[in-house]
Design a protein around this motif. Structure first.
Motif, mmCIF file in Angstrom:
data_model
loop_
_atom_site.group_PDB
_atom_site.id
_atom_site.type_symbol
_atom_site.label_atom_id
_atom_site.label_comp_id
_atom_site.label_asym_id
_atom_site.label_seq_id
_atom_site.Cartn_x
_atom_site.Cartn_y
_atom_site.Cartn_z
ATOM 1 N N ILE A 179 0.844 -1.194 0.000
ATOM 2 C CA ILE A 179 0.000 0.000 0.000
ATOM 3 C C ILE A 179 0.875 1.238 0.000
ATOM 4 O O ILE A 179 1.793 1.342 0.809
ATOM 5 N N GLY A 180 0.578 2.200 -0.867
ATOM 6 C CA GLY A 180 1.239 3.489 -0.781
ATOM 7 C C GLY A 180 1.991 3.890 -2.042
ATOM 8 O O GLY A 180 1.627 3.513 -3.155
ATOM 9 N N HIS A 181 3.022 4.693 -1.827
ATOM 10 C CA HIS A 181 3.833 5.227 -2.916
ATOM 11 C C HIS A 181 5.314 5.096 -2.540
ATOM 12 O O HIS A 181 5.647 4.892 -1.381
ATOM 13 N N ARG A 182 6.169 5.274 -3.562
ATOM 14 C CA ARG A 182 7.616 5.176 -3.332
ATOM 15 C C ARG A 182 8.258 6.538 -3.059
ATOM 16 O O ARG A 182 9.358 6.611 -2.524
ATOM 17 N N THR A 183 7.597 7.612 -3.443
ATOM 18 C CA THR A 183 8.176 8.951 -3.270
ATOM 19 C C THR A 183 7.178 9.856 -2.562
ATOM 20 O O THR A 183 6.020 9.948 -2.979
#
Lengths: 126, 126, 126, 126
Positions: free
Chosen positions: D6-10
């Motif tokens: 879940i989520g983003h890398r940046t």
């Protein structure tokens, strides 16, 4: 440090208010509104802020520059060209940059200089 | 000033609460909930707010108009048609506009009139 | 009232903390963490919350139901199946629903019952 | 417990400030800035934080690891490699992870240890 370009070019802050100087019980209740802009690019960001009001036409642009790879706080209290933002008035702001930036709205506690009481990520429009 | 159309037509604010008048230790603890709506368009925004509750059917629409190129605060405490929002009750609100707008939810400190204690960008649904 | 389906099925709240009862100077400093869930659908939302910790495996699911067209606050302090959330511990929560909902995280001031001190829209994951 | 990502890398946090120790009226006004990172993946997240300033080149990377299925708070006050973050200085941070994570920025009240005064979801860049 590798080059980066993070964020959006258009941001909106719907809620703004600079208290009237004489309105609160004293300076310890006075807050300062600021817009915080992060420019991760390898070139300067040229930003135009338009200020919207409840009862008159928008005013702007206020011109800001954030150098490459820098973050800066700008206090709405200090905006003065084309004109000062009146105290005791509700306003909103539209932030438009020529490169992607990240914009956050903060309210600063004058007792603690730069220590934010409230901070909201602005609305990333495009 | 060039024409702009920034934001979304549908927004949701999941968290709302207007304290009961007699609940706190005094008026200095009473807060006012407001929805702040920025309309950057060159035409008026016609907004319908639907209020959701924990234990009964939603109520609405509450009808609001934000003139072209204006920002306005609306206090939930003042909503009265079709009915007042009861004090001491949890509610949520759905904001639907006929043009894109930017919506922020604020809680105002009655000691400082329009000075927000808390401000959250609403959820941009579509 | 026309049918609506607003929001997302998966939300994350990275920051959570329930103070230890004996840690603060008194009950007036004790806060209550809550998740506020708005279900605008015409059917009930069945929600599963998974709680993540710093030093052990996640726990869950905690099962919640929000009836059709309702908003509800759930206090993390009251979660007890499969187990209580320990006080004085950092945690995060993942909220998964079978229909789109809107999730907000609030910290409540016990002096004012349901009056939030802090409120953040959760991260809408998908 | 089923696997999730879940989520983003940046992520970017535009607003940061660690008060100077001697600036406030006492320790009860000192706050601690933290970044809270939730890793729902079944593998560790390796995170690099770059810190941006108003008047000099960015510093980093600060290296953090969040184990699989864990959440962790990291205090900016404690960052020390490659160097400490100076007190009394505005900064921003860019958070880059090798797997999707969820990032929240919190300001902690030293009177209540981990009890956040302010919490903002970071800007999810990609």
């Amino acid at each position: 440090m590798k080059s980066r370009s993070i964020g959006h070019r258009t941001w909106a802050i719907a809620e703004g208010y600079i208290p009237a100087e004489s309105h609160g019980p004293g300076p310890e209740m006075t807050s300062h509104e600021a817009v915080c802009i992060l420019n991760t690019n390898d070139r300067d960001a040229h930003v135009q802020v338009t200020v919207y009001y409840a009862d008159r036409e928008p005013v702007g642009p206020y011109e800001l520059t954030i150098p490459a790879r820098r973050v800066e706080h700008f206090r709405f209290n200090d905006f003065d060209r084309p004109e000062k933002i009146p105290r005791g008035t509700t306003y909103a702001s539209l932030v438009e940059s020529d490169v992607p930036v990240v914009v956050q709205h903060t309210r600063l506690d004058s007792r603690q200089a730069e220590n934010a009481l409230l901070s909201t990520i602005a609305f990333a429009a495009e």
